[in-house]
Design an enzyme around this catalytic site. Structure first.
Site, PDB file in Angstrom:
ATOM      1  N   TYR A 143       4.489 -73.257  60.033  1.00 53.67           N
ATOM      2  CA  TYR A 143       5.587 -73.083  60.623  1.00 53.67           C
ATOM      3  C   TYR A 143       6.813 -74.088  59.978  1.00 53.67           C
ATOM      4  CZ  TYR A 143       3.240 -71.131  64.759  1.00 53.67           C
ATOM      5  OH  TYR A 143       2.802 -70.138  65.618  1.00 53.67           O
ATOM      6  N   ASN A 174       1.632 -59.929  67.681  1.00 53.52           N
ATOM      7  CA  ASN A 174       2.636 -60.036  68.115  1.00 53.52           C
ATOM      8  C   ASN A 174       2.899 -58.667  69.231  1.00 53.52           C
ATOM      9  OD1 ASN A 174       3.659 -61.989  66.296  1.00 53.52           O
ATOM     10  ND2 ASN A 174       4.904 -60.714  65.402  1.00 53.52           N
ATOM     11  N   ARG A 199      15.820 -66.062  64.051  1.00 46.74           N
ATOM     12  CA  ARG A 199      14.447 -65.476  63.288  1.00 46.74           C
ATOM     13  C   ARG A 199      14.209 -64.142  64.236  1.00 46.74           C
ATOM     14  NH1 ARG A 199       9.858 -68.513  65.254  1.00 46.74           N
ATOM     15  NH2 ARG A 199       9.368 -66.830  66.466  1.00 46.74           N
ATOM     16  N   ARG A 244       1.118 -77.716  72.307  1.00 43.20           N
ATOM     17  CA  ARG A 244       0.273 -76.921  71.545  1.00 43.20           C
ATOM     18  C   ARG A 244      -0.560 -78.010  70.826  1.00 43.20           C
ATOM     19  NH1 ARG A 244       0.843 -71.572  73.187  1.00 43.20           N
ATOM     20  NH2 ARG A 244       3.119 -70.946  73.231  1.00 43.20           N
ATOM     21  N   ARG A 298       2.013 -70.780  77.093  1.00 38.48           N
ATOM     22  CA  ARG A 298       1.578 -69.401  77.207  1.00 38.48           C
ATOM     23  C   ARG A 298       0.177 -69.299  76.323  1.00 38.48           C
ATOM     24  NH1 ARG A 298       5.889 -65.624  77.191  1.00 38.48           N
ATOM     25  NH2 ARG A 298       6.093 -66.370  79.335  1.00 38.48           N
ATOM     26  N   HIS A 336       8.657 -78.574  77.061  1.00 38.98           N
ATOM     27  CA  HIS A 336       8.734 -77.705  75.832  1.00 38.98           C
ATOM     28  C   HIS A 336       9.291 -78.651  74.830  1.00 38.98           C
ATOM     29  CE1 HIS A 336      10.262 -74.768  72.582  1.00 38.98           C
ATOM     30  NE2 HIS A 336       8.918 -74.586  72.821  1.00 38.98           N
ATOM     31  N   HIS A 345      10.574 -71.970  62.736  1.00 40.40           N
ATOM     32  CA  HIS A 345      10.544 -72.279  63.870  1.00 40.40           C
ATOM     33  C   HIS A 345      11.543 -73.597  64.257  1.00 40.40           C
ATOM     34  CE1 HIS A 345       8.005 -74.750  67.176  1.00 40.40           C
ATOM     35  NE2 HIS A 345       8.170 -73.217  67.568  1.00 40.40           N
TER      36      HIS A 345
END
Length: 700
Positions: A476, A53, A572, A383, A413, A443, A600
Site C-alpha cells: 500500500y 474485490n 483511486r 488492522r 470490516r 479509522h 492508499h
C-alpha cells in the site's frame, strides 16, 4: 423503468453512482490482468484481486442495497434511480464484468504450460496420477465431507458464505414410490482448493471439486445420482450496530453476535456452473428469494481467488515481480535510526510507504517498549499483520510496567474477530484496551510515546494514512509523520482524550478531525481558493484520496471550478464527481492510478495564493468519513516536509504509465504519454529520490 430511460437519467445527473463507479474501478484492476506487457504471475495476481474485490462488493454494497429492498426503505442513488431500477442496472453491469473476467482467465490459460504448471480435470491425468488423486480423496477429503439431505423430514441446511457447494439429486429405484431427493455437500474451507501433482518439471493443479465430483458415487452408495450441481453463494455482510454510548463488554458482545448473524445473511449472489438442474435452481431461487439477476453462470473456474495458491506456490517464488528494496526517506538519512529518540527531538520525519519502509515506525515502538525512560504508549489500531510486531511490542511494554492504552477498532470490516482476539490478548497482559466506540468507527492512525527526559517529558507522535500493518505496508502507498513538535503532541493528546474519554476540545491547531468539523473545514479551504480566483489571485487544488462521494464537498468543487479554480483530483476508486461537464466542472480533472501498489495515501494541497496548505491523514471525502468515522487530517507545516509531500502529488500528476483519466460520462481511458513526452512511472521514480531532494513549493 426501461434500460434506455435509466441510462438517460444516469447520464443527466450531475453525480456518478457510487456503486457503478466502483465497478468501473474493478475494471481498471482487470485491465492489469489483461495487460500483455505484464508478467503472467502478476496478471494472475490482479485477476485474483478482482475476484476478491467483487466478493466484498456483493457482500457490502449489494448487501446494503438489499437492506433497503427487503425492508421497503426508500433509497435514491446518486444517479437518480430508485432501488429496483438501480438494482437491475447494477447487476447488469456486474454480469458484464464477470463475462469479461472469465474471458481474461481464458486468455491467460494458454500461457500456463510455458510457465511450468497447468490446471487440469481428473480425466486429464495419467493413470498413476489418478491413483494419487483417489488416495487424496479417500484419506483427506472424504472424512471431511458431510452430505446434508433436504426433504420433508430434514430442514434446509445452513449454506456457508463463499464456500463451494454441491447440490446432488438422487433417486432410489428400489423404493415402492421412487422419489428424487436433494442433498447438499459443502466443501470445507480449510482444504486447499487444488490438489498438486508433480509431473517432470511441471506442477499440475487439480481443483478439488473435480476430485469430489469424480468420487461422488462414494458418498451416495446404492442410489442413482441424477445430477450433480456445483454452486457458490455470497451473503449480505453489511451490518450496523445499534447506536449506544456504552463502551463496555456489551458492545463487544453485540459485535460478536452480529458476526454470527453475518453467516445467515440473505443471499445476494449465486454462482453456478453451466446448465444446472432446473429443479435445484428453482428450489434455490425460491428459498433465497433471488432471480436471474442474482445468478451468475460460470463454466470455468468458480472463485478465481483460488489462483492465490498458484501465485504463492514456492516453486514460482521467482516469477512474481518483486518491488525494489525501500530507500531512506529524504527526512530520515541513514544512521538516524541508531538513536531515533534524539534524532526526532531535532527533526520531523515524513515517510512515504512502501518506497520508505515502515520499519522506523515499528522499530520506534519496539525501542519504546524496552526503553527505561518511556512511561506510556497510546495507539489506535485498525488492522494488524499476522504475527504482528506491533502487538508484540505493546505486550512487551506492558510486561515492562509501562502504561499502554490501545483502541482496537472491532468494526474494521472482516477483521472484527482478529481485533477482538488481539485486544483480549493485550487486556490479559495488563494493557488498557478500548474496543472502539459503538456510534463511530475509529479509522484514524495515531500513536504517541510518552518519555521522561530529565526534568521534562517528551511526546513522540506518529500519525498517518496507513494501518500499523507490516505486511500491507509493502503493497500500500501511504504517508506518515514522526514528530516531537509540541503543537502536534498537544493536538494528538487532546484527540486521544476525545476518543478514549469524554472530552470536547474547542479547536486543534494542526489537526482537522471528524466527526467534529472536517467537512466544514475542507469546504472552507475550497471556498478560499474560490475567493482567490474571483479576486484575480492565484489558486488551485490538488487532492489524492481513495474515494470521493460526499455531495456537499462535490458541490463546492463545482462552484470553485466555475469561478476558475484549477482542480486536479487523483481518486483511486469511487468518484461520484462528474468532471469536464460544460458549465459545471470544466476546470476539474480526475485521474485514477491503478498499478503495482494499492494507492492508499491521502494528501490535500491548496495553493493559498502561493503559500500552500498541505494536509495528510486517514480520511477520504465520503459521508462515512465525515459523519460515521473518527478521522484526522494533519497539516504538514515543516517546509522541507511540505515540499516532499508536494513532490508526491507532482509525481502522481506526471505518471503516464499507471494513470487513467476519467471522462464526463464516468468512464475511464488509459493515459498515454503525449507527443514528445517521456514515459514516467511513479512507482519506479519514487525509488530514485535522494535525501538531498529539492523541489518547488507550489504545484500551480
Amino acid at each position: 423503468m426501461n434500460s434506455i430511460k435509466a441510462s438517460e437519467q444516469i447520464r443527466r445527473s450531475n453525480y456518478i453512482s457510487r456503486d457503478l463507479s466502483w465497478l468501473r474501478f474493478n475494471y481498471r484492476v482487470l485491465d492489469l490482468a489483461r495487460n500483455p506487457d505484464m508478467p503472467l504471475f502478476d496478471r494472475l495476481k490482479f485477476l485474483a484481486i478482482t475476484a476478491s474485490n467483487l466478493d466484498e462488493f456483493f457482500m457490502i454494497r449489494v448487501g446494503s442495497l438489499y437492506n433497503y429492498i427487503d425492508y421497503g426503505k426508500e433509497r435514491i442513488d446518486y444517479s437518480g434511480l430508485r432501488e429496483l431500477p438501480f438494482r437491475k442496472k447494477l447487476l447488469d453491469l456486474a454480469h458484464r464484468f464477470v463475462g469479461d473476467q472469465c474471458q481474461a482467465y481464458d486468455d491467460l490459460r494458454p500461457e500456463f504450460e510455458k510457465f511450468g504448471f497447468n490446471i487440469c480435470k481428473v480425466e486429464d491425468l495419467t493413470e498413476s496420477e489418478q491413483h494419487k488423486a483417489a488416495s487424496y480423496f479417500k484419506n483427506t477429503i472424504f472424512p471431511l465431507l458431510t452430505p446434508m439431505v433436504y426433504d420433508s423430514y430434514h430442514g434446509f441446511p445452513l449454506m456457508m458464505n463463499q464456500l463451494l457447494i454441491f447440490g446432488v439429486i438422487t433417486r432410489n429405484a428400489e423404493e415402492a414410490k421412487p422419489q428424487s431427493r436433494t442433498t447438499f455437500v459443502q466443501i470445507p474451507a480449510n482444504l486447499n482448493r487444488f490438489f498438486e501433482i508433480s509431473r517432470k518439471n511441471k506442477i499440475i493443479f487439480v481443483p478439488i471439486e473435480e476430485i469430489i465430483r469424480w468420487n461422488m458415487h462414494k458418498l451416495f452408495r446404492n442410489v442413482e445420482i441424477e445430477s450433480v450441481n456445483l454452486f457458490r453463494i455470497t451473503r449480505n455482510g453489511d451490518f450496523t450496530l445499534e447506536e449506544s454510548d456504552d463502551m463496555d463488554q456489551d458492545f463487544v458482545y453485540e459485535v460478536k453476535q452480529k458476526l454470527k448473524n453475518r453467516k445467515k445473511g440473505r443471499v445476494v449472489r449465486l454462482e453456478s456452473e453451466k446448465a444446472p438442474s432446473p429443479y435445484i435452481l428453482k428450489m434455490l431461487k425460491e428459498r433465497w428469494n433471488i432471480d436471474n439477476g442474482n445468478i451468475f453462470t460460470i463454466d470455468r473456474l468458480i472463485d478465481l481467488k483460488a489462483l492465490w495458491q498458484i501465485i504463492k506456490h514456492p516453486h514460482f517464488a521467482n516469477k512474481i515481480q518483486r518491488p525494489p528494496a525501500p530507500v531512506p526517506a529524504p527526512s530520515l538519512p541513514p544512521g538516524a535510526m541508531d538513536n531515533i529518540f534524539e534524532y526526532l527531538k531535532e527533526h520531523d520525519v515524513l515517510l512515504h510507504h512502501p518506497y520508505n519502509s515502515i520499519d522506523p515506525v515499528v522499530a520506534l515502538l519496539e525501542k519504546a517498549a524496552e526503553d527505561p525512560y518511556v512511561l506510556g504508549i497510546k495507539q489506535t489500531i485498525y488492522r494488524l499483520a499476522d504475527n504482528s510486531r506491533v502487538t508484540a511490542a505493546l505486550l512487551k511494554a506492558a510486561e515492562n510496567g509501562k502504561h499502554v492504552s490501545a483502541l482496537f477498532e472491532v468494526k474494521a470490516r472482516f477483521d472484527e474477530e482478529r481485533n477482538i482476539k488481539e485486544g483480549e490478548k493485550l487486556e490479559k497482559a495488563g494493557c488498557f484496551v478500548i474496543y472502539g466506540i459503538s456510534k463511530y468507527k475509529t479509522h484514524t492512525k495515531m500513536m504517541m510515546i510518552i518519555r521522561k527526559e530529565g526534568e521534562k517529558v517528551t511526546r513522540y507522535v506518529h500519525i498517518g494514512s496507513g494501518n500499523y500493518n507490516e505486511q500491507t505496508s509493502r503493497q500500500y502507498t501511504d504517508i506518515s509523520l514522526l514528530t516531537t513538535d509540541d503543537v502536534y503532541a498537544h493536538d494528538v493528546s487532546e484527540f486521544f482524550n476525545v476518543i478514549t474519554g469524554h472530552s470536547f476540545p474547542e479547536n486543534y491547531e494542526y489537526l482537522i478531525t471528524a466527526p467534529k468539523d472536517m467537512r466544514q473545514q475542507l469546504i472552507e479551504l475550497i471556498r478560499q481558493e474560490r475567493r482567490n480566483a474571483e479576486n484575480g489571485l492565484p489558486s488551485g487544488i490538488v487532492i489524492k484520496i481513495n474515494s470521493l462521494e460526499d455531495k456537499d464537498v462535490i458541490d463546492e468543487f463545482y462552484a470553485a471550478s466555475q469561478a476558475g479554480v484549477q482542480i486536479k483530483l487523483i481518486v483511486r476508486g469511487i468518484c461520484c464527481l462528474r468532471p469536464g461537464r460544460e458549465g459545471l466542472s470544466e476546470n476539474i480533472q480526475v485521474s485514477s492510478i491503478v498499478g503495482q501498489y494499492l494507492e492508499h495515501a491521502r494528501l490535500f494541497y491548496f495553493h493559498n495564493n502561493g503559500a500552500p496548505l498541505v494536509l495528510g491523514g486517514s480520511a477520504d471525502i465520503m459521508v462515512r468519513s465525515f459523519e460515521r468515522r473518527i478521522e484526522a487530517l494533519f497539516y504538514i507545516v515543516h517546509e522541507d516536509l511540505k515540499r516532499q509531500a508536494i513532490n508526491i502529488l507532482r509525481y502522481n500528476l506526471m505518471d503516464n504509465q499507471n494513470s487513467y483519466l476519467m471522462r464526463e460520462d464516468g468512464s475511464y481511458i488509459k493515459r498515454q504519454p503525449a507527443e514528445g513526452e517521456a514515459t514516467f512511472n511513479m512507482h519506479r521514480e519514487f525509488y530514485h529520490l535522494s535525501t538531498e531532494m529539492e523541489v518547488e513549493s507550489c504545484l500551480f
